[in-house]
Write a protein that holds these residues in place. Structure first.
Motif, PDB file in Angstrom:
ATOM      1  N   CYS A 198      96.347 -13.125  57.504  1.00 31.92           N
ATOM      2  CA  CYS A 198      95.407 -11.994  57.529  1.00 31.92           C
ATOM      3  C   CYS A 198      93.998 -12.502  57.802  1.00 31.92           C
ATOM      4  O   CYS A 198      93.255 -11.912  58.593  1.00 31.92           O
TER       5      CYS A 198
ATOM      6  N   PHE B 142      91.902 -11.029  60.890  1.00 35.48           N
ATOM      7  CA  PHE B 142      90.740 -10.148  60.776  1.00 35.48           C
ATOM      8  C   PHE B 142      89.442 -10.812  61.217  1.00 35.48           C
ATOM      9  O   PHE B 142      88.473 -10.132  61.536  1.00 35.48           O
ATOM     10  N   THR B 143      89.393 -12.139  61.219  1.00 38.24           N
ATOM     11  CA  THR B 143      88.162 -12.788  61.657  1.00 38.24           C
ATOM     12  C   THR B 143      88.245 -13.228  63.113  1.00 38.24           C
ATOM     13  O   THR B 143      87.313 -13.827  63.634  1.00 38.24           O
TER      14      THR B 143
ATOM     15  N   PRO C 216      84.981  -9.060  59.978  1.00 42.86           N
ATOM     16  CA  PRO C 216      85.934  -7.998  60.308  1.00 42.86           C
ATOM     17  C   PRO C 216      85.246  -6.706  60.723  1.00 42.86           C
ATOM     18  O   PRO C 216      85.689  -6.024  61.636  1.00 42.86           O
ATOM     19  N   ARG C 217      84.132  -6.368  60.074  1.00 43.18           N
ATOM     20  CA  ARG C 217      83.489  -5.095  60.363  1.00 43.18           C
ATOM     21  C   ARG C 217      82.932  -5.047  61.785  1.00 43.18           C
ATOM     22  O   ARG C 217      82.696  -3.971  62.319  1.00 43.18           O
TER      23      ARG C 217
ATOM     24  N   ARG D 258      84.448  -5.852  64.387  1.00 46.93           N
ATOM     25  CA  ARG D 258      85.526  -5.518  65.322  1.00 46.93           C
ATOM     26  C   ARG D 258      86.347  -4.386  64.724  1.00 46.93           C
ATOM     27  O   ARG D 258      87.481  -4.591  64.281  1.00 46.93           O
TER      28      ARG D 258
ATOM     29  N   ARG E 254      90.075  -3.855  65.854  1.00 52.34           N
ATOM     30  CA  ARG E 254      91.026  -4.849  65.365  1.00 52.34           C
ATOM     31  C   ARG E 254      91.273  -4.660  63.873  1.00 52.34           C
ATOM     32  O   ARG E 254      92.424  -4.686  63.409  1.00 52.34           O
ATOM     33  N   ALA E 255      90.195  -4.444  63.130  1.00 51.87           N
ATOM     34  CA  ALA E 255      90.345  -4.263  61.684  1.00 51.87           C
ATOM     35  C   ALA E 255      91.213  -3.044  61.390  1.00 51.87           C
ATOM     36  O   ALA E 255      92.080  -3.082  60.511  1.00 51.87           O
TER      37      ALA E 255
ATOM     38  N   ALA F 235      94.714  -3.171  59.454  1.00 49.89           N
ATOM     39  CA  ALA F 235      94.907  -2.425  58.209  1.00 49.89           C
ATOM     40  C   ALA F 235      96.104  -1.492  58.335  1.00 49.89           C
ATOM     41  O   ALA F 235      96.882  -1.336  57.390  1.00 49.89           O
TER      42      ALA F 235
ATOM     43  N   THR G 155      89.649   2.747  58.193  1.00 54.09           N
ATOM     44  CA  THR G 155      89.102   1.394  58.299  1.00 54.09           C
ATOM     45  C   THR G 155      88.171   1.284  59.507  1.00 54.09           C
ATOM     46  O   THR G 155      87.071   0.715  59.422  1.00 54.09           O
ATOM     47  N   TYR G 156      88.608   1.831  60.602  1.00 52.75           N
ATOM     48  CA  TYR G 156      87.800   1.799  61.825  1.00 52.75           C
ATOM     49  C   TYR G 156      86.431   2.409  61.566  1.00 52.75           C
ATOM     50  O   TYR G 156      85.391   1.813  61.876  1.00 52.75           O
TER      51      TYR G 156
ATOM     52  N   CYS H 120      84.265   0.313  59.131  1.00 54.03           N
ATOM     53  CA  CYS H 120      83.712  -0.888  59.765  1.00 54.03           C
ATOM     54  C   CYS H 120      82.509  -0.522  60.620  1.00 54.03           C
ATOM     55  O   CYS H 120      81.498  -1.224  60.633  1.00 54.03           O
TER      56      CYS H 120
END
Ligand code: HEM
Ligand code: FES
Lengths: 304, 575
Positions: free
Chosen positions: B137, B141-142, B379-380, B382, B385-386, B390, B438-439, B442
């Motif tokens: 993960c 996420f990074t 993560p925030r 992108r 992707r995040a 999730a 999540t999108y 972020c």
């Protein structure tokens, strides 16, 4: 981002990056030393417990202290008493075009060997190596023994016409043995494959069941116990609902209607073993199962 | 008591003791030429961020697995032969069981420290796979999987698969009722693969379930084939990391072309070694107090015995869940069939892992970003992707929950049917919702400048025309950090301690730089990295410790740092 001035020379010429991180080294040393000492002590306790016959809980805790003492001490040492940095290093360049060109030239040295007609050799070599992998099939075949698909089709073949129903201890089952609502796992006599022959005998009612009276004398009904989903033994009978439950994924079968699937992932009803009562009152199979039992497989094909 | 002179004395004493080691090191180097390579290794920089430890925990638990596994293998019997138990565990006396089961009972009750070892092995397996998952993960996420690290992403996923497989085989070895039932299910799931399925299970089990040679084969796979594969891939994983160097988060002078952090020697070696032992300690503590897999309570496996509430280990639980949620479809072709279990048991995990394998390439195709990256994303930054990640995690968790749907139904006193239907709906709805939330989160977060970095109030300001925006407040004076800019690690050497010198001055040029070069300029020229420049060589000073940085000096804070020698020599806190 970080706009602090670069701290350079220290007043006494010791590089500041190399200084330790903690402001209180005395205490840090004490803590770390205690940590190591605890570890040593725990090893002795562990040894003593071991010679006394052992005790899993204490052994686990002492091992935890033995390792934890060392671990905490080392980590704290690294965190408090080592150069605080931060340090920076340049990444090496992974490759350059020059490198790649040189490599190509070196590689060409070998390519010359497979030019012209000799290229046929290379193709042959590759072909030989390709076909060589076929020998992998031999051990696979040796491990497997028989062609599984043929064997799989005979699953549950321990049951023949007239087979007596016996318990796992070999005791024949009499038609008075079960009360209404009772269940029993039965096998054919001398079953060679109890995993597949296992059959669940249920006394679902006092009289033959309407859905198939000729196969359910006296309200006795027998189904293969091997779940058609993934093969678990289907064994939880809920007498008040006439439902049979598979413990693995919750498939539910309707005992009073040919084990039709009422719920869950099982795709097919459990196979029915038609029963009869012999002259002495013992339960027997009218004939064997007429389909492969249990979960499906590729060449199973026909479905009832 | 730790005044300067005293420290100097200590250093000299240690130096005498160390002469032997130093001359051995010199002998080795003269024959193998190690000094250069090893120095590179000692200087290797590890970025300072807690999340980089996850992979290490996985590595350490693997070592624990090998150590405890070897211990177990000395006592385990890999035989499916049936015997009657006459051992020391009274409740099972007279019960028919396999030798495999009996030997596991013996390990638990008769072998000294056997139970602790068994439980450590099992806990380590759970931690191992869990750490791999969380590590994955972090990488996801990074954006650490981006070019040039796609290969290691692929290797990591394969390691995950192998670890799960090995965990399952290990779990099945004791031949208890729970694991036997699990094996029965696994058999049916693999049997369901079109064309080759029946051959695969026959190959493994040596015949129709339960098979004749199962335990011999499983043991070879569990302690030889899969661990060796894991070991090989793990090594490749680490070698590639060393070659490419770690990724790092931006800030503190970190750029695409450098690495900022702690060098391997000595700081990282100490910390990491410590974490190794701490992983060991946690595993041992769990093994001591938290019972796991008490197979003597389950009883031996018997193909017609029924279990209730069978719960596999978590890394298999999600597959169990997907089997449970699947509607009872089966595909019939002329003369053939694709059984129900194939879709949730093989096709679904197959699809998931293929998407994961392809993810780096999918993402770079979608974003058009083909450049190499050494700096990580937060993560925030992108949101897409995040959000996707999730959503995937939510999907996974719902399957995991579904693996215990019977327990939930009992616990909530709800019909199983209802639980299954709710979960079926949630399986498709929840990931979408979680992904979208999540999108959005972020995107909001990334709008706040420096949000979440340091605890600082954001003041909402209303402008004259009625619009609002947030302005970070002034930092509290006490919050201000005295941050050093990173110093080039290769230049950070100290004068060589007497004992550690490899060339005791007997001919040949010294192998190590003369002390005069300490801290001389770093011609880095890297933007964002200031260099430590000092024209006067450091005054000869007494050694203060055994290792660089062991001088036990107070860490000066800004303000009182000018105390000079006073603060420096003042390690006088004593102990
Ligand atoms: C690669 C990672 C590994 C994983 C994930 C793993 C996992 C497991 C698990 C979950 C069990 C069941 C333990 C129980 O509760 O009884 C087990 C048993 C066992 N493992 Fe491993 N293991 C690994 C590596 C190894 C290695 C390297 C060895 C030996 C060299 C080994 C030897 C054994 C033996 C002999 C048993 C059976 C003994 C018993 O069940 O008490 N394992 N393993
Ligand atoms: S095995 Fe019976 S429901 Fe899955």
């Amino acid at each position: 981002m970080t706009e602090h001035a670069t701290p350079v020379a220290d007043t006494d010429g010791f590089p500041e990056h190399m200084e330790i991180a903690t402001a209180n080294p005395g205490r840090a040393i004490t803590v770390i030393a205690v940590s190591f000492l605890l570890s040593i002590a725990a090893t002795f306790v562990l040894g003593w417990i071991y010679t006394q016959g052992g005790n899993p809980a204490i052994e686990g805790m002492m091992l935890a202290v033995v390792f934890g003492g060392i671990g905490f001490g080392m980590a704290a040492w690294g965190k408090w008493l080592m150069p605080k940095g931060p340090f920076v290093e340049e990444r090496e360049v992974l490759t350059t075009e020059e490198n790649q060109e040189k490599f190509a030239k070196t590689f060409t040295r070998g390519q010359v060997a497979i030019e012209g007609r000799r290229s046929v050799l290379l193709k042959l070599l590759l072909a030989a190596m390709g076909t060589m992998t076929a020998i992998l099939l031999f051990p696979i075949r040796s491990l497997t023994g028989k062609n599984p698909d043929k064997v799989l089709y005979q699953y549950g073949s321990g049951w023949k016409a007239g087979s007596q129903l016996v318990t796992d201890e070999g005791k024949p089952v009499h038609s008075d043995d079960l009360e209404v609502g009772g269940v029993l796992t039965v096998f054919p006599p001398d079953s060679g494959d109890m995993a597949m022959d296992q059959t669940l005998l249920i006394r679902a009612a006092a009289a033959p069941l309407p859905f198939n009276p000729s196969a359910t004398p006296g309200g006795y009904v027998a189904y293969s116990k091997v779940c058609t989903h993934a093969g678990c033994p289907v064994g939880q009978y809920q007498a008040q609902f006439g439902k049979l439950l598979c413990p693995c994924h919750g498939s539910t079968f309707d005992v009073l209607h040919g084990a039709d699937v009422v719920f869950g992932p099982a795709p097919r009803p459990l196979a029915l073993l038609p029963l009869m009562v012999d002259d002495n009152g013992y339960l027997r199979a009218q004939r064997g199962y007429d389909e492969p039992l249990g979960p499906g497989f590729w060449s199973r094909g026909g479905v009832r | 008591m730790t005044d300067v002179a005293n420290d100097g004395m200590r250093a000299k004493t240690a130096a005498v003791a160390k002469k032997g080691a130093a001359s051995q090191a010199r002998h080795l180097d003269e024959r193998l030429g190690l000094a250069g390579g090893v120095r590179w290794l000692l200087n290797y920089i590890f970025p300072d961020h807690w999340s980089f430890m996850l992979g290490e925990i996985a590595l350490y638990s693997f070592i624990i697995l090998i150590i405890t596994g070897v211990y177990l293998s000395l006592f385990f019997v890999d035989s499916g032969k049936e015997i009657i138990y006459h051992g020391s565990y009274l409740p099972l006396r007279g019960v028919k069981m396999t030798e495999a089961y009996q030997s596991t009972i013996d390990i638990s009750f008769n072998v000294r420290a056997g139970l602790v070892m068994r439980q450590m092995h099992h806990w380590a397996a759970i931690i191992f796979i869990g750490a791999i998952g969380i590590h994955m993960c972090r990488v996801f996420f990074t954006g650490a999987f981006r070019r040039p690290r796609e290969i290691n992403w692929t290797i990591g996923l394969t390691l995950m698969l192998l670890a799960v497989a090995n965990g399952f085989f290990g779990y099945s070895l004791p031949d208890d009722l729970l694991s036997g039932t699990g094996l029965r299910i696994a058999y049916s799931v693999f049997e369901s693969i079109p064309i080759i399925g029946t051959w695969i299970v026959y190959w493994l089990f040596g015949g129709a379930f339960p098979g004749d040679n199962l335990f011999e084969r499983m043991l070879v796979i569990h302690m030889f084939v899969l661990p060796l594969l894991i070991l090989g891939l793990l090594t490749a994983h680490l070698v590639i990391i060393m070659r490419q160097h770690h990724t790092q988060f931006p800030g503190k002078g970190a750029t695409e072309t450098n690495v900022v952090g702690t060098p391997m020697w000595p700081g990282y070696a100490a910390k990491s070694g410590g974490y190794f032992f701490m992983t060991f300690a946690v595993t041992a503590a769990l093994a001591g107090v938290a019972q796991i897999n008490p197979i003597w309570l389950y009883g031996p496996y018997d193909p017609y015995k029924v279990t209730t509430f069978a719960q596999p280990d978590w890394y298999i639980g999600w597959l169990e869940g997907s089997l449970r949620l699947m509607p009872n479809w089966e595909t019939h072709l002329p003369g053939h069939m694709i059984p129900n279990a194939f879709f949730p048991g093989i096709l679904l995990p197959g699809l998931i892992f293929n998407v994961l394998y392809a993810y780096p390439f999918i993402e770079s195709y979608l974003t058009g970003d083909k450049t190499p990256h050494n700096l990580l994303d937060r993560p925030r930054d992108r949101p897409a992707r995040a959000g996707f990640g999730a959503g995937m995690l939510t999907f996974f968790f719902i399957l995991l929950i579904a693996g215990s749907d019977d327990l939930i139904s009992v616990f909530l006193d709800t019909p199983l049917q209802l639980v299954v239907w709710v979960l079926r709906v949630l399986l498709f709805v929840a990931p979408v919702i979680v992904g979208l939330v999540t999108y959005e989160m972020c995107r909001e977060l990334s709008k706040v400048p420096d949000g979440g970095k340091r605890k600082r109030a954001n003041i909402i300001v209303r402008t004259a025309d009625g619009a609002y925006h947030s302005v970070p407040s002034e930092p509290h004076p006490a919050d201000e950090h005295h941050e050093l800019l990173p110093a080039p690690v290769g230049e950070a050497d100290l004068p060589v301690l007497v004992g550690a010198a490899m060339t005791p001055g007997r001919g040949g040029p010294p192998l190590t730089a003369p002390s005069g070069t300490v801290g001389s300029t770093a011609p880095s020229g890297i933007p964002g990295v200031s260099t430590v420049t000092r024209d006067t060589p450091p005054a000869p000073r007494p050694q203060r410790g055994l290792l660089p940085g062991f001088g036990l000096r107070r860490n000066r804070r800004p303000g009182n740092g000018s105390g000079g020698n006073g603060a420096g020599g003042g390690g006088g806190t004593g102990s």
